[in-house]
Write an enzyme that holds these catalytic residues in place. Structure first.
Site, PDB file in Angstrom:
ATOM      1  N   HIS A  52       0.827  -1.202   0.000  1.00 48.38           N
ATOM      2  CA  HIS A  52       0.000   0.000   0.000  1.00 48.38           C
ATOM      3  C   HIS A  52       0.865   1.257   0.000  1.00 48.38           C
ATOM      4  CE1 HIS A  52      -4.032  -1.517   0.220  1.00 48.38           C
ATOM      5  NE2 HIS A  52      -3.807  -2.239   1.301  1.00 48.38           N
ATOM      6  N   CYS A  83       0.190   1.974  -5.775  1.00 48.26           N
ATOM      7  CA  CYS A  83      -0.807   2.819  -6.440  1.00 48.26           C
ATOM      8  C   CYS A  83      -0.285   4.242  -6.648  1.00 48.26           C
ATOM      9  CB  CYS A  83      -2.082   2.879  -5.602  1.00 48.26           C
ATOM     10  SG  CYS A  83      -2.886   1.291  -5.364  1.00 48.26           S
ATOM     11  N   ARG A  90      -0.463   2.687 -11.585  1.00 46.49           N
ATOM     12  CA  ARG A  90       0.553   2.000 -10.797  1.00 46.49           C
ATOM     13  C   ARG A  90       1.904   2.683 -10.986  1.00 46.49           C
ATOM     14  NH1 ARG A  90      -3.472   0.655  -9.118  1.00 46.49           N
ATOM     15  NH2 ARG A  90      -4.348  -1.434  -8.815  1.00 46.49           N
TER      16      ARG A  90
END
Length: 352
Positions: free
Chosen positions: A249, A318, A327
């Protein structure tokens, strides 16, 4: 001959002289001064006593003409009593009476004071809408606090606990001279999905994050860990060649890859396993690509600049910050392989 005046007759007033005393006047012979008699106004005590005296129907207290008897305090008290009575009878505070038919009783006054059914319905609806809006706003605030703060607290705690557990297990095996636990041959690459098997260091960013098998969101990524790509399958650090690809993340849940956009060519990445440190050097980055661009984790990734097979590492997360529209990719190439028993590599020693 002149007749004598009557003995009881009053002498006639002569022109230019003051008239005699009025009937009933009795001189006070104690007053022997010659100054004029000055009429002085009554003092404060006298005025207060006069104001407090009961009136005879005059306006302004005890003066003739009517009004509230008593002074200012009495008038104020009477006005307050009148206003209290008006409120009890359903009148406004200002004292203006609600218009009612002659002879209306207490029930009629109470009914006139109540709002209509329509007004009560409108007030209830408005109150309900306001309460719902306040509740929705509170829920949104709590959700933002949860996603932007609390998930990071939980993610960091999980990652640190997992990292410490792995290192303690490896240190104990090294101290005892026993081999590390053998990989499970029944699992892909020897590790069950969600199981941690390595630590990834990014010295420039001060990051230490456990790497677990698989990229499942709930079992791996949302726990603050980095996930090793197994679908499609990618290499392990100890493989002779291939691309060791991991994801994590960038926002929330510990956000271990929060600032990997700051990495540039020459920065170091270190992977620690139970037996070995693998040091990679960053060679290239891709600021933005489609989430469907699976080629970035190929054995020889496209757009990476690599010309042939080798031992590579790929970090994915991300982008842009706070969104998952695209991405962000970072590539590196193996530079050093160092046994764990020989101590930390230079990249970690300089960092500490």
């Amino acid at each position: 001959m002149y007749a004598d005046p009557a003995p009881d007759a009053a002498p006639a007033s002569q022109p230019g002289l003051p008239a005699g005393p009025e009937p009933g006047y009795e001189p006070d012979f104690r007053d022997r001064t010659a100054e004029l008699a000055v009429v002085r106004p009554p003092g404060r005590a006298a005025r207060r006593a006069a104001a407090a005296a009961p009136g005879d129907g005059t306006p302004g207290g005890g003066t003739p003409g009517g009004g509230t008897p008593g002074g200012r305090a009495a008038r104020r008290k009477a006005l307050q009593e009148e206003q209290k009575g008006a409120r009890r009878r359903g009148k406004p505070r200002t004292g203006a009476a609600v218009e009612l038919p002659p002879g209306a009783g207490r029930a009629a006054r109470r009914k006139a004071a109540k709002p209509s059914t329509k007004a009560r319905v409108i007030t209830g609806v408005a109150t309900g809408i306001g309460e719902l809006a306040m509740t929705a706003g509170l829920v949104m605030v709590l959700f933002v606090v949860y996603t932007t703060w609390w998930t990071n607290v939980v993610g960091h705690r999980n990652a640190n606990r997992e990292a410490d557990s792995l290192q303690d297990q490896w240190d104990q095996s090294q101290k005892d001279g026993a081999p590390p636990p053998a990989p499970d041959p029944r699992q892909p690459d020897g590790f069950a999905p969600g199981a941690g098997f390595a630590l990834l260091y990014i010295p420039k960013l001060g990051v230490r994050v456990p790497v677990a098998q698989g990229t499942d969101k709930q079992k791996v990524l949302d726990k603050g860990l980095a996930g090793h790509y197994t679908d499609p399958k990618t290499a392990m650090p100890w493989d002779n060649q291939g691309n060791f690809a991991v994801a994590a993340h960038r926002n929330t849940h510990g956000e271990p890859f929060r600032y990997i956009n700051k990495l540039v060519a020459g920065d170091k990445l270190v992977v620690e396993t139970s037996t070995t440190y693998y040091t990679y050097v960053v060679t290239n980055t891709l600021p933005e690509t489609s989430p469907k661009d699976i080629a970035v984790i190929d054995p020889v990734p496209k757009k990476s600049g690599f010309k042939g097979p080798g031992r590579y590492i790929t970090l994915t997360t991300c982008t842009p910050d706070g969104h998952s529209t695209y991405r962000l990719i970072v590539w590196g190439q193996l530079q050093e392989e160092r046994p764990r028993k020989d101590g930390k590599p230079d990249a970690l020693v300089k960092d500490t």
